[in-house]
Design an enzyme around this catalytic site. Sequence first.
Site, mmCIF file in Angstrom:
data_model
loop_
_atom_site.group_PDB
_atom_site.id
_atom_site.type_symbol
_atom_site.label_atom_id
_atom_site.label_comp_id
_atom_site.label_asym_id
_atom_site.label_seq_id
_atom_site.Cartn_x
_atom_site.Cartn_y
_atom_site.Cartn_z
ATOM 1 N N HIS A 13 12.610 35.889 -3.941
ATOM 2 C CA HIS A 13 12.835 34.447 -3.739
ATOM 3 C C HIS A 13 14.325 34.116 -3.765
ATOM 4 N N GLU A 14 15.186 35.131 -3.582
ATOM 5 C CA GLU A 14 16.632 34.900 -3.651
ATOM 6 C C GLU A 14 17.243 35.486 -2.367
ATOM 7 N N CYS A 73 15.531 38.874 -8.944
ATOM 8 C CA CYS A 73 15.676 38.000 -10.117
ATOM 9 C C CYS A 73 14.684 38.421 -11.192
ATOM 10 N N HIS A 74 14.960 38.041 -12.434
ATOM 11 C CA HIS A 74 14.027 38.397 -13.503
ATOM 12 C C HIS A 74 12.666 37.763 -13.326
ATOM 13 N N THR A 75 12.594 36.703 -12.547
ATOM 14 C CA THR A 75 11.283 36.083 -12.320
ATOM 15 C C THR A 75 10.422 36.969 -11.408
ATOM 16 N N CYS A 103 10.991 17.972 0.759
ATOM 17 C CA CYS A 103 10.392 17.347 1.951
ATOM 18 C C CYS A 103 10.984 15.976 2.240
ATOM 19 N N CYS A 158 10.057 13.675 -4.287
ATOM 20 C CA CYS A 158 11.328 13.592 -3.554
ATOM 21 C C CYS A 158 11.830 12.151 -3.503
ATOM 22 N N CYS A 192 7.650 13.049 -0.261
ATOM 23 C CA CYS A 192 6.584 12.996 -1.270
ATOM 24 C C CYS A 192 7.051 12.105 -2.433
ATOM 25 N N ARG A 227 23.468 41.220 -11.204
ATOM 26 C CA ARG A 227 22.591 41.078 -10.050
ATOM 27 C C ARG A 227 22.723 42.308 -9.153
ATOM 28 N N CYS A 271 18.805 31.414 -6.013
ATOM 29 C CA CYS A 271 18.175 31.234 -7.337
ATOM 30 C C CYS A 271 19.190 31.246 -8.480
ATOM 31 N N ARG A 331 3.377 22.458 -3.176
ATOM 32 C CA ARG A 331 3.356 23.226 -4.436
ATOM 33 C C ARG A 331 2.009 23.914 -4.683
ATOM 34 N N CYS A 375 9.751 19.096 -5.543
ATOM 35 C CA CYS A 375 8.996 18.543 -4.416
ATOM 36 C C CYS A 375 7.517 18.924 -4.594
HETATM 37 N N1 NDP Z 1 14.063 27.775 -14.538
HETATM 38 C C1 NDP Z 1 14.445 28.377 -13.437
HETATM 39 O O1 NDP Z 1 14.517 27.759 -12.357
HETATM 40 C C2 NDP Z 1 14.821 29.808 -13.459
HETATM 41 C C3 NDP Z 1 14.553 30.583 -14.560
HETATM 42 N N2 NDP Z 1 14.933 31.901 -14.598
HETATM 43 C C4 NDP Z 1 14.655 32.613 -15.841
HETATM 44 O O2 NDP Z 1 15.866 32.574 -16.593
HETATM 45 C C5 NDP Z 1 15.906 33.686 -17.499
HETATM 46 C C6 NDP Z 1 17.245 34.384 -17.379
HETATM 47 O O3 NDP Z 1 17.357 35.023 -16.122
HETATM 48 P P1 NDP Z 1 18.501 36.126 -15.880
HETATM 49 O O4 NDP Z 1 19.829 35.604 -16.271
HETATM 50 O O5 NDP Z 1 18.294 36.637 -14.513
HETATM 51 O O6 NDP Z 1 18.018 37.203 -16.973
HETATM 52 P P2 NDP Z 1 18.783 38.415 -17.706
HETATM 53 O O7 NDP Z 1 17.721 39.264 -18.323
HETATM 54 O O8 NDP Z 1 19.756 39.035 -16.796
HETATM 55 O O9 NDP Z 1 19.597 37.701 -18.858
HETATM 56 C C7 NDP Z 1 19.046 37.400 -20.078
HETATM 57 C C8 NDP Z 1 20.012 37.832 -21.153
HETATM 58 O O10 NDP Z 1 19.495 37.396 -22.408
HETATM 59 C C9 NDP Z 1 19.605 38.482 -23.330
HETATM 60 N N3 NDP Z 1 18.635 38.300 -24.396
HETATM 61 C C10 NDP Z 1 17.367 38.760 -24.474
HETATM 62 N N4 NDP Z 1 16.820 38.400 -25.645
HETATM 63 C C11 NDP Z 1 17.753 37.700 -26.315
HETATM 64 C C12 NDP Z 1 17.799 37.091 -27.589
HETATM 65 N N5 NDP Z 1 16.749 37.146 -28.419
HETATM 66 N N6 NDP Z 1 18.923 36.453 -27.964
HETATM 67 C C13 NDP Z 1 19.998 36.411 -27.133
HETATM 68 N N7 NDP Z 1 20.034 37.006 -25.927
HETATM 69 C C14 NDP Z 1 18.921 37.629 -25.516
HETATM 70 C C15 NDP Z 1 19.356 39.706 -22.488
HETATM 71 O O11 NDP Z 1 19.824 40.878 -23.122
HETATM 72 P P3 NDP Z 1 19.189 42.304 -22.696
HETATM 73 O O12 NDP Z 1 19.725 42.588 -21.320
HETATM 74 O O13 NDP Z 1 19.680 43.245 -23.724
HETATM 75 O O14 NDP Z 1 17.688 42.115 -22.705
HETATM 76 C C16 NDP Z 1 20.174 39.362 -21.256
HETATM 77 O O15 NDP Z 1 21.539 39.677 -21.440
HETATM 78 C C17 NDP Z 1 14.685 34.545 -17.126
HETATM 79 O O16 NDP Z 1 13.638 34.192 -18.037
HETATM 80 C C18 NDP Z 1 14.327 34.080 -15.713
HETATM 81 O O17 NDP Z 1 12.970 34.301 -15.416
HETATM 82 C C19 NDP Z 1 15.635 32.477 -13.587
HETATM 83 C C20 NDP Z 1 15.947 31.751 -12.480
HETATM 84 C C21 NDP Z 1 15.479 30.383 -12.288
HETATM 85 N N1 LIG Z 2 4.577 30.725 -12.178
HETATM 86 C C1 LIG Z 2 5.036 30.532 -13.532
HETATM 87 C C2 LIG Z 2 6.220 29.615 -13.590
HETATM 88 C C3 LIG Z 2 7.446 30.278 -13.072
HETATM 89 C C4 LIG Z 2 8.563 29.273 -13.036
HETATM 90 O O1 LIG Z 2 8.769 28.510 -13.944
HETATM 91 N N2 LIG Z 2 9.295 29.279 -11.947
HETATM 92 C C5 LIG Z 2 10.443 28.426 -11.802
HETATM 93 C C6 LIG Z 2 11.465 29.114 -11.041
HETATM 94 S S1 LIG Z 2 11.939 30.606 -11.808
HETATM 95 C C7 LIG Z 2 12.929 31.304 -10.692
HETATM 96 O O2 LIG Z 2 13.404 32.371 -10.838
HETATM 97 C C8 LIG Z 2 10.070 27.161 -11.063
HETATM 98 O O3 LIG Z 2 10.531 26.853 -9.980
HETATM 99 N N3 LIG Z 2 9.258 26.364 -11.694
HETATM 100 C C9 LIG Z 2 8.800 25.146 -11.116
HETATM 101 C C10 LIG Z 2 7.541 25.341 -10.357
HETATM 102 O O4 LIG Z 2 7.046 24.376 -9.790
HETATM 103 O O5 LIG Z 2 7.053 26.487 -10.333
HETATM 104 C C11 LIG Z 2 3.936 29.962 -14.426
HETATM 105 O O6 LIG Z 2 2.892 29.569 -13.901
HETATM 106 O O7 LIG Z 2 4.187 29.951 -15.625
HETATM 107 ZN ZN ZN Z 3 14.845 33.502 -9.666
HETATM 108 ZN ZN ZN Z 4 8.850 16.425 -1.485
#
Ligand code: NDP
Ligand SMILES: N[C@@H](CCC(=O)N[C@@H](CSC=O)C(=O)NCC(=O)O)C(=O)O
Ligand code: ZN
Ligand code: ZN
Length: 380
Positions: free
Chosen positions: A69-70, A47-49, A99, A105, A102, A374, A176, A117, A113
């Site tokens: 994490h995936e 994943c991008h994270t 859990c 939850c 907590c 992916r 994820c 953490r 949760c």
């Molecule tokens: N909150 C959460 O729980 C989670 C958060 N994330 C986060 O979500 C985000 C997306 O993840 P993922 O889908 O895997 O990432 P990807 O990089 O696959 O997708 C992001 C897309 O956005 C495009 N992009 C980049 N900059 C811009 C812009 N300025 N305007 C429009 N489009 C743009 C990218 O293009 P290009 O490829 O050309 O750069 C790409 O196509 C990441 O930041 C990831 O860390 C992921 C999983 C869980």
């Molecule tokens: N460690 C980072 C924060 C990263 C983050 O926001 N993680 C998400 C999942 S992203 C998955 O691909 C998340 O679960 N956030 C909730 C959490 O409790 O971490 C930072 O410190 O900025």
């Molecule tokens: Zn992820």
């Molecule tokens: Zn919990």
Amino acid sequence: MSTVGKPIKCLAAVAYEAGKRLTIEEIEVAAPKANEVRIKIEYTGVCHTDQYTLSGKDPEGAFPVILGHEGAGIVESVGEGVTSVKPGDHVIALYTPECRECKFCKSGKTNLCGKIRATQGKGLMPDGTVRFTSNGKDLIHYMGTSTFSQYTVVADISVVAIDPKAELDKACLLGCGITTGYGAAINTAKVQEGDNVAIFGCGAVGLSVIQGCVRNKAKKIIAIDVNPDKEEWARKFGATDFVNPSKLPDGGKNLVETIIEATDGGVDHSFDCTGVVSVMRAALECCHKGWGQSIIIGVAAAGQEISTRPFQLVTGRKWLGCAFGGVRGRTELPNLVKDYLDGQLKVGEFITHKRDLKDINEAFDLMHSGDCIRCVVKMF
Ligand SMILES: NC(=O)C1=CN([C@@H]2O[C@H](COP(=O)(O)OP(=O)(O)OC[C@H]3O[C@@H](n4cnc5c(N)ncnc54)[C@H](OP(=O)(O)O)[C@@H]3O)[C@@H](O)[C@H]2O)C=CC1
Ligand SMILES: N[C@@H](CCC(=O)N[C@@H](CSC=O)C(=O)NCC(=O)O)C(=O)O
Ligand SMILES: [Zn+2]
Ligand SMILES: [Zn+2]
């Protein structure tokens, strides 16, 4: 010979330093302690994270660490007191544990949760120690999951058993990206029939948001991405419109106005799936006055901050965010797996590349190449 109660030697991809490639090497994985589960990881997504933490931009990032994490796999053994899963169960690792006891939850208001953490953020198991060593030196855990190892140990609240009919190379993606986007549309935004929506960023997360919006019968589903190749992907998942900001006559300066004009005053819901803070601002500002809400999903680098004119909120727009799509993993993931098995949820469609563990660094390279949604890594 049984491995229960004994350390296991296996291969893992170790991140020794920010910005450096992962090292594939033999490590030792200790037996699970009480309330812990040792999993044989069969497949993991990248994943991008993972890339974000490896880059050094994650304030919680620490090294040497086993990222990932995936992941999905099979329970090898469990520690004392574990009742929720048993050896042989097919499972998905959960970076957002559940859990059920907590404050978080029990609130019924969030999937975040709180039980483990603090230790999870430091790369430790709940008892403050680690289960991974390499040449006698400790390696830390990541997001409570560390799926870039052939065997990993997780807390029992960080794992869910799934229907063994689900193919693990696909099911891992529910750990994820897919769950995050789909859940954000359905659980967090609660998109309704006839709503107009805008999705910024069409990677796995954004495409999954689109999938959730289609399932909830949104009307106009506007996908926005700077990568022209993403138009085909977005439309395949159900986007009705696609905007490439850099192709607009003004070079993207009027992106917000373009979306507002196309939707009679703005969208009901927008989603940031890029992690770019200027995009988060545009996503908020293209929301409809009075009720439009913008969901931040993307993870921004350390030091980055969001901004807008407070007037945007005074006039009724809402700024929200969610992790793991607001999904409570142990309760809700088995149903998502069922939706996938019933053909209601696209999962396999996200896999554009596959690699063996020895080539996991290529999965990171592919993320920069633009044609990868992916890449799934086969661990054995
Ligand atoms: N909150 C959460 O729980 C989670 C958060 N994330 C986060 O979500 C985000 C997306 O993840 P993922 O889908 O895997 O990432 P990807 O990089 O696959 O997708 C992001 C897309 O956005 C495009 N992009 C980049 N900059 C811009 C812009 N300025 N305007 C429009 N489009 C743009 C990218 O293009 P290009 O490829 O050309 O750069 C790409 O196509 C990441 O930041 C990831 O860390 C992921 C999983 C869980
Ligand atoms: N460690 C980072 C924060 C990263 C983050 O926001 N993680 C998400 C999942 S992203 C998955 O691909 C998340 O679960 N956030 C909730 C959490 O409790 O971490 C930072 O410190 O900025
Ligand atoms: Zn992820
Ligand atoms: Zn919990």
